[in-house]
Design a protein around this motif. Structure first.
Motif, short mmCIF file in Angstrom:
data_model
loop_
_atom_site.label_atom_id
_atom_site.label_comp_id
_atom_site.label_asym_id
_atom_site.label_seq_id
_atom_site.Cartn_x
_atom_site.Cartn_y
_atom_site.Cartn_z
N SER A 587 15.75 -37.82 -20.55
CA SER A 587 14.81 -38.51 -21.44
C SER A 587 13.40 -37.96 -21.29
O SER A 587 12.67 -37.81 -22.28
CB SER A 587 14.81 -40.01 -21.15
OG SER A 587 13.79 -40.68 -21.84
N ALA A 588 12.97 -37.68 -20.06
CA ALA A 588 11.63 -37.16 -19.81
C ALA A 588 11.64 -36.41 -18.49
O ALA A 588 12.42 -36.73 -17.58
CB ALA A 588 10.59 -38.28 -19.77
N ALA A 589 10.77 -35.42 -18.38
CA ALA A 589 10.63 -34.66 -17.13
C ALA A 589 9.21 -34.12 -17.05
O ALA A 589 8.69 -33.57 -18.03
CB ALA A 589 11.63 -33.51 -17.07
N THR A 590 8.61 -34.28 -15.92
CA THR A 590 7.26 -33.74 -15.72
C THR A 590 7.16 -33.14 -14.33
O THR A 590 7.62 -33.72 -13.34
CB THR A 590 6.18 -34.83 -15.89
OG1 THR A 590 4.89 -34.23 -15.70
CG2 THR A 590 6.34 -35.96 -14.90
N GLY A 591 6.60 -31.95 -14.27
CA GLY A 591 6.34 -31.34 -12.97
C GLY A 591 5.08 -31.91 -12.36
O GLY A 591 4.13 -32.30 -13.06
N LEU A 592 5.07 -32.01 -11.03
CA LEU A 592 3.90 -32.49 -10.30
C LEU A 592 3.25 -31.30 -9.61
O LEU A 592 3.76 -30.78 -8.62
CB LEU A 592 4.30 -33.56 -9.28
CG LEU A 592 4.90 -34.85 -9.83
CD1 LEU A 592 5.15 -35.84 -8.69
CD2 LEU A 592 3.99 -35.47 -10.88
N LEU A 593 2.13 -30.86 -10.15
CA LEU A 593 1.35 -29.79 -9.54
C LEU A 593 0.29 -30.44 -8.65
O LEU A 593 -0.51 -31.25 -9.13
CB LEU A 593 0.68 -28.94 -10.62
CG LEU A 593 -0.17 -27.76 -10.14
CD1 LEU A 593 0.69 -26.76 -9.36
CD2 LEU A 593 -0.85 -27.08 -11.31
N ARG A 594 0.31 -30.13 -7.39
CA ARG A 594 -0.58 -30.79 -6.43
C ARG A 594 -1.72 -29.86 -6.02
O ARG A 594 -1.52 -28.68 -5.78
CB ARG A 594 0.19 -31.26 -5.21
CG ARG A 594 1.28 -32.27 -5.54
CD ARG A 594 2.05 -32.70 -4.31
NE ARG A 594 3.12 -33.63 -4.67
CZ ARG A 594 2.99 -34.96 -4.68
NH1 ARG A 594 1.84 -35.50 -4.34
NH2 ARG A 594 4.01 -35.72 -5.00
N SER A 595 -2.90 -30.43 -5.94
CA SER A 595 -4.06 -29.69 -5.49
C SER A 595 -5.07 -30.70 -4.95
O SER A 595 -4.71 -31.85 -4.65
CB SER A 595 -4.66 -28.87 -6.63
OG SER A 595 -5.74 -28.08 -6.18
N SER A 596 -6.32 -30.28 -4.83
CA SER A 596 -7.38 -31.17 -4.36
C SER A 596 -8.63 -30.92 -5.18
O SER A 596 -8.82 -29.83 -5.73
CB SER A 596 -7.69 -30.93 -2.87
OG SER A 596 -6.59 -31.24 -2.06
N VAL A 597 -9.47 -31.93 -5.27
CA VAL A 597 -10.79 -31.80 -5.88
C VAL A 597 -11.83 -32.24 -4.87
O VAL A 597 -11.53 -32.97 -3.92
CB VAL A 597 -10.91 -32.63 -7.17
CG1 VAL A 597 -9.95 -32.13 -8.23
CG2 VAL A 597 -10.68 -34.11 -6.89
N VAL A 598 -13.04 -31.79 -5.07
CA VAL A 598 -14.16 -32.15 -4.20
C VAL A 598 -15.15 -32.97 -5.02
O VAL A 598 -15.57 -32.54 -6.10
CB VAL A 598 -14.84 -30.90 -3.61
CG1 VAL A 598 -16.03 -31.29 -2.74
CG2 VAL A 598 -13.83 -30.08 -2.80
N LEU A 599 -15.52 -34.11 -4.50
CA LEU A 599 -16.47 -35.00 -5.18
C LEU A 599 -17.77 -35.02 -4.39
O LEU A 599 -17.78 -35.35 -3.20
CB LEU A 599 -15.90 -36.42 -5.28
CG LEU A 599 -16.82 -37.48 -5.88
CD1 LEU A 599 -17.13 -37.17 -7.34
CD2 LEU A 599 -16.20 -38.87 -5.76
N ALA A 600 -18.85 -34.63 -5.04
CA ALA A 600 -20.18 -34.67 -4.43
C ALA A 600 -20.84 -36.01 -4.76
O ALA A 600 -20.91 -36.40 -5.93
CB ALA A 600 -21.04 -33.52 -4.95
#
Length: 872
Positions: A587-600
């Motif tokens: 019915s549905a499929a989504t890949g999970l791409l993992r990373s990080s962000v930096v918040l100032a």
């Protein structure tokens, strides 16, 4: 005989100085004599102080050893072992801001994704003076054979690791590769065939040669032609790094200087390219090793600060109790003519000698304890060095801290007695020890209670790291307040527990209640270490378990997929999610791409750079696989490269709503302004930010998914998904769980190690403090026990009295310690999770049992021989 006339003679000029020196020498001899005799007389009491100070020295030295190892640690050189220098982009970002009423300050953070260099720098580096050869080094993740992870590189880059052909030849076409010796057996050697999957369906390559190197370590390597590797890497205008081979006779310093001049000011991250030589080349291989080291140093430094606080509190409590138990003796010495200076000097000498004697075995124990703590930390790929001088330095640090603290604490404890006039001291020697603390101590305790409650209240009004810091400050303030207000707390405890104690214990209960009621200071000193260990362990365990429970619940509630596709460490190709969606039962499929962000951002005016893990998702498939509980906006609009979904708490902190923009730095340092299209609740489970997959894919080292979430139409689509995955080796299909979607794993080896160090080591030290303090108190009560035997109390009654006193200390300590921990934990839990704090009952039961056994060891066992004689 002529008589002699006796005349008074004026003293010479130096006679007064000589007399003064004689007086001072005499006072020192008297102080030394008093200290020596007191140590001989009170060996058992000082033994408890000895144990506490030795344990303190060992713990402080162990932390000094671990922190010193971390400060000296650096990533090993493996991939660039054959390069004389490596040119890389700066993996750091900075944020400068001016705090309130202060000079500008700069915060620095390490980036988790590769910041790449412009390919034009390759020619500049090659033309630099002293450079024999400059090689562009890119890498791609490769899955070989049946799922083994490998690294794909260009054949010219093999020289940077000193790979040499042991058979065959270099690759000449896009269908040829050279494999290293680790993959040679699978491929059959030169002329054989090997199946490799890079970023698409697996394909067969011809093995043109086999390469070997004297270096050992790292993932297996596969070498393509330079043109083929550039196409596979997918960023032809940039390179990961530039490896440099120097001309013969060029020094490291000269090479670094010439390369720096050649590439200075060119594109290469926030601060331009960096030239790494020697041991620094390892930084080019492990991008986030130093960032991980910084995070670990921060956490260990926080634990070490708690250790120092606990150690000072334990030493102060134990030494103060040892001195207070001798207040009558000190008052008598003062009454018979001992000067205040002599008494203070004697007490200081005693404490100094005990601390000095305890520091030696403590420093020796610090080395194996520090090595044990070091072995618990999983710092791969960042090995922790232990130079020969470091264990010695660590032991000296612990010993110096204890020696510097012990003498002032003992002098402060003896101050109230030594400053009395002799006539007053005589009556003080006969009078019982005062039970109420002095006014300064009471005022300080009350102020700390107010500060602790204020910090807890501040935690409820803040969020994130600020709330955690406020809750930690509240716990620290309240624990110290309990130590200062111990007698008052003991008085209140006796009013609550005294009546039940008398009714339940008969004669023994009456004796225990009357003894505790008559000596509130002593009971307060007994309660302090118990409250300390209970409050500390509860805060450490409950804070983590509360977050874990809330994150697990949110991830479980958010999960709508019933299957998940997982792969090797190299990741899952980006086209796998599309292939799975094409299966008829999906019915549905989504890949999970993992990373990080930096918040100032700013925290109390100071600049901060915080890293947050993020998910890259496919918007039109998201609702079928994940339910983030959206409170505003529409996650289906999470498309393009300029949109973001934000967790509700983080959105409130940033003052951002749907339609507003937030400024972030992606994993490779790229600054972006993203428009908020949705706000959701389940940020503990899914992370503070969710971005479109295409936004993250352009800013990660390798755009490969970690998982693919799959929602079946009717029944189980596992068979259909496996058929769709046939062209991709090494992938697996299984039922989805909450851990598959959690933004971070429920428990990592590093977290477990920090828990063992923070709770196990420090908690064990605090339990030792319980035993030593209660032992000291029990030894000081031996005259009381003998007197009770003389007036008719039986051995059994005295034993039951001590058992009931142990129960009193345990119950009161557990109740007060739990209350002290509950206040900051409640503030933290309500702010971070919106729920009550949670501590697994089994963990609390183990804590209660440990406290009970420690209290019994310090109260019942040392008094077992008391009053053994007859009643007379």
């Amino acid at each position: 005989m002529s008589g002699t006339k006796t005349r008074d003679r004026k003293p010479r000029t130096g006679d007064g100085a000589v007399a003064g020196a004689d007086v001072r020498a005499g006072m020192r001899r008297a102080s030394a004599f008093l200290a020596r005799r007191s140590l001989d007389t009170h060996r058992r009491a000082w033994a408890a102080v000895f144990a506490a100070t030795a344990a303190t020295t060992a713990l402080l030295g162990a932390f000094a050893l671990v922190l010193g190892s971390l400060l000296l640690a650096g990533p090993p050189v493996e991939r660039y072992a054959g390069a004389d220098a490596v040119v890389v982009a700066d993996q750091r970002v900075t944020y400068t801001a001016k705090p309130w009423g202060s000079e500008p300050r700069t915060a620095t953070a390490h980036l988790p994704e590769r910041v790449r260099l412009d390919r034009s720098l390759l020619a500049r580096a090659a033309a630099a003076e002293g450079v024999a050869r400059a090689v562009a080094d890119d890498s791609v993740p490769v899955v070989a054979g049946h799922g083994a992870s490998a690294v794909g590189r260009s054949w010219p880059a093999a020289a940077l690791t000193r790979y040499e052909l042991t058979g065959g030849r270099a690759p000449r076409s896009a269908s040829e590769v050279v494999v290293d010796s680790a993959l040679a057996a699978e491929s059959g050697g030169p002329g054989g065939r090997v199946t490799l999957q890079v970023d698409g369906a697996a394909r067969r390559y011809t093995v043109s040669g086999v390469a070997g190197t004297g270096h050992r370590g790292g993932a297996p390597a596969v070498f393509f032609t330079e043109a083929r590797l550039t196409r596979l890497a997918g960023h032809p205008g940039t390179v990961d790094a530039i490896g440099v081979l120097a001309e013969r006779g060029v020094s490291e310093a000269a090479l670094r200087a010439s390369l720096g001049d050649a590439v200075a000011g060119r594109d290469g991250g926030e601060r331009g390219p960096r030239v790494l030589t020697g041991a620094g080349r390892g930084e080019a291989e492990q991008l986030d090793a130093l960032g991980a080291r910084g995070d670990l140093l921060t956490m260990l430094a926080s634990i070490a600060a708690t250790v120092v606080m606990v150690a000072l509190l334990v030493i102060a409590t134990t030494l103060s109790q040892a001195v207070h138990q001798r207040s009558g003796e000190l008052a008598l010495l003062r009454a018979v003519g001992a000067t205040p200076r002599q008494l203070r000097s004697a007490v200081g000498r005693e404490a100094g000698r005990v601390a000095g004697a305890a520091a030696l075995p403590g420093a020796a124990v610090a080395v194996p304890l520090g090595l044990l703590m070091r072995s618990l930390l999983t710092t791969d790929p960042l090995p922790l060095p232990v130079p020969v001088w470091l264990p010695l330095a660590a032991g000296v640090v612990g010993a110096l801290i204890v020696a510097l603290v012990a003498r002032p604490v003992a002098l402060l404890a003896a101050r109230s007695i030594t400053r009395l006039r002799p006539a007053v001291a005589l009556s003080a020697a006969r009078a019982p020890e005062p039970d109420e603390p002095g006014r300064p101590r009471t005022v300080a305790g009350v102020l700390l209670v107010v500060a602790g409650l204020g910090s807890a209240g501040a935690a409820t009004a803040q969020g994130g790291q600020a709330a955690a810091l406020a809750a930690s400050a509240a716990a620290t303030s309240l624990i110290i307040a309990v130590a200062l207000l111990g007698p008052w707390i003991a008085r209140i405890s006796m009013r609550v527990l005294g009546a039940p104690l008398r009714r339940a214990g008969g004669v023994a209960g009456f004796l225990a209640a009357r003894s505790a009621a008559a000596h509130h200071r002593r009971l307060g000193a007994a309660l302090t270490p118990v409250v300390l260990v209970v409050a500390f362990v509860c805060v450490q365990l409950a804070a983590g378990s509360t977050l874990e429970r809330a994150a697990d619940r949110q991830a479980s509630d958010a999960l709508r997929a019933d299957l998940v596709v997982t792969g090797p460490a190299a990741g899952i190709p980006s086209e796998v999610a599309d292939a799975v969606r094409g299966a008829p039962e999906v019915s549905a499929a989504t890949g999970l791409l993992r990373s990080s962000v930096v918040l100032a951002h700013r925290e109390t005016g100071d600049p901060k750079l915080d890293r947050y893990p993020v998910l890259g998702v496919t918007a039109d498939q998201l609702s079928g696989t994940l339910d983030a509980r959206v409170t505003a906006g529409d996650p289906a609009r999470l498309t393009g490269r300029g949109t973001v979904a934000v967790g509700r708490d983080r959105a409130d902190e940033l003052g951002a709503g749907v339609g507003d923009t937030v400024r972030l730095r992606l994993g490779d340092g790229a600054r972006v302004r993203l428009r908020v299209v949705a706000v959701y609740e389940r940020s503990l489970g899914l992370g503070e930010f969710m971005l479109p997959r295409e936004t993250l894919a352009a800013h990660v080292s390798a755009p490969r998914d970690r998982q693919v979430l799959v929602r079946s139409k009717d029944g189980d689509a596992a068979s259909a998904v496996r058929r769709a995955l046939a062209p991709y080796p090494g992938l697996d299909v299984r039922p989805a769980t909450a851990d598959d979607v959690r933004i971070s794993p429920s428990s990592s080896d590093q977290d477990d190690a920090l828990t063992v160090i923070g709770v196990g080591v420090i908690g064990g030290f605090a339990l030792l403090a319980v035993v030593s303090t209660l032992t000291l108190i029990t030894v000081g009560r031996r005259p009381e026990f003998r007197l009770l035997r003389l007036v008719g109390a039986g051995r059994g009654q005295l034993l039951r009295m001590r058992v009931l006193e142990t129960a009193l200390v345990t119950v009161a300590g557990l109740a007060i310690g739990t209350a002290v921990a509950a206040i900051p934990l409640l503030a933290f839990a309500l702010t971070a999770t919106g729920s009550l704090p949670y501590l697994p009952p089994v963990q609390y039961g183990v804590l209660a049992l440990a406290v009970t056994l420690a209290a019994a060891a310090g109260t019942v066992l040392p008094g077992a021989g008391s009053g053994a004689g007859r009643t007379g």
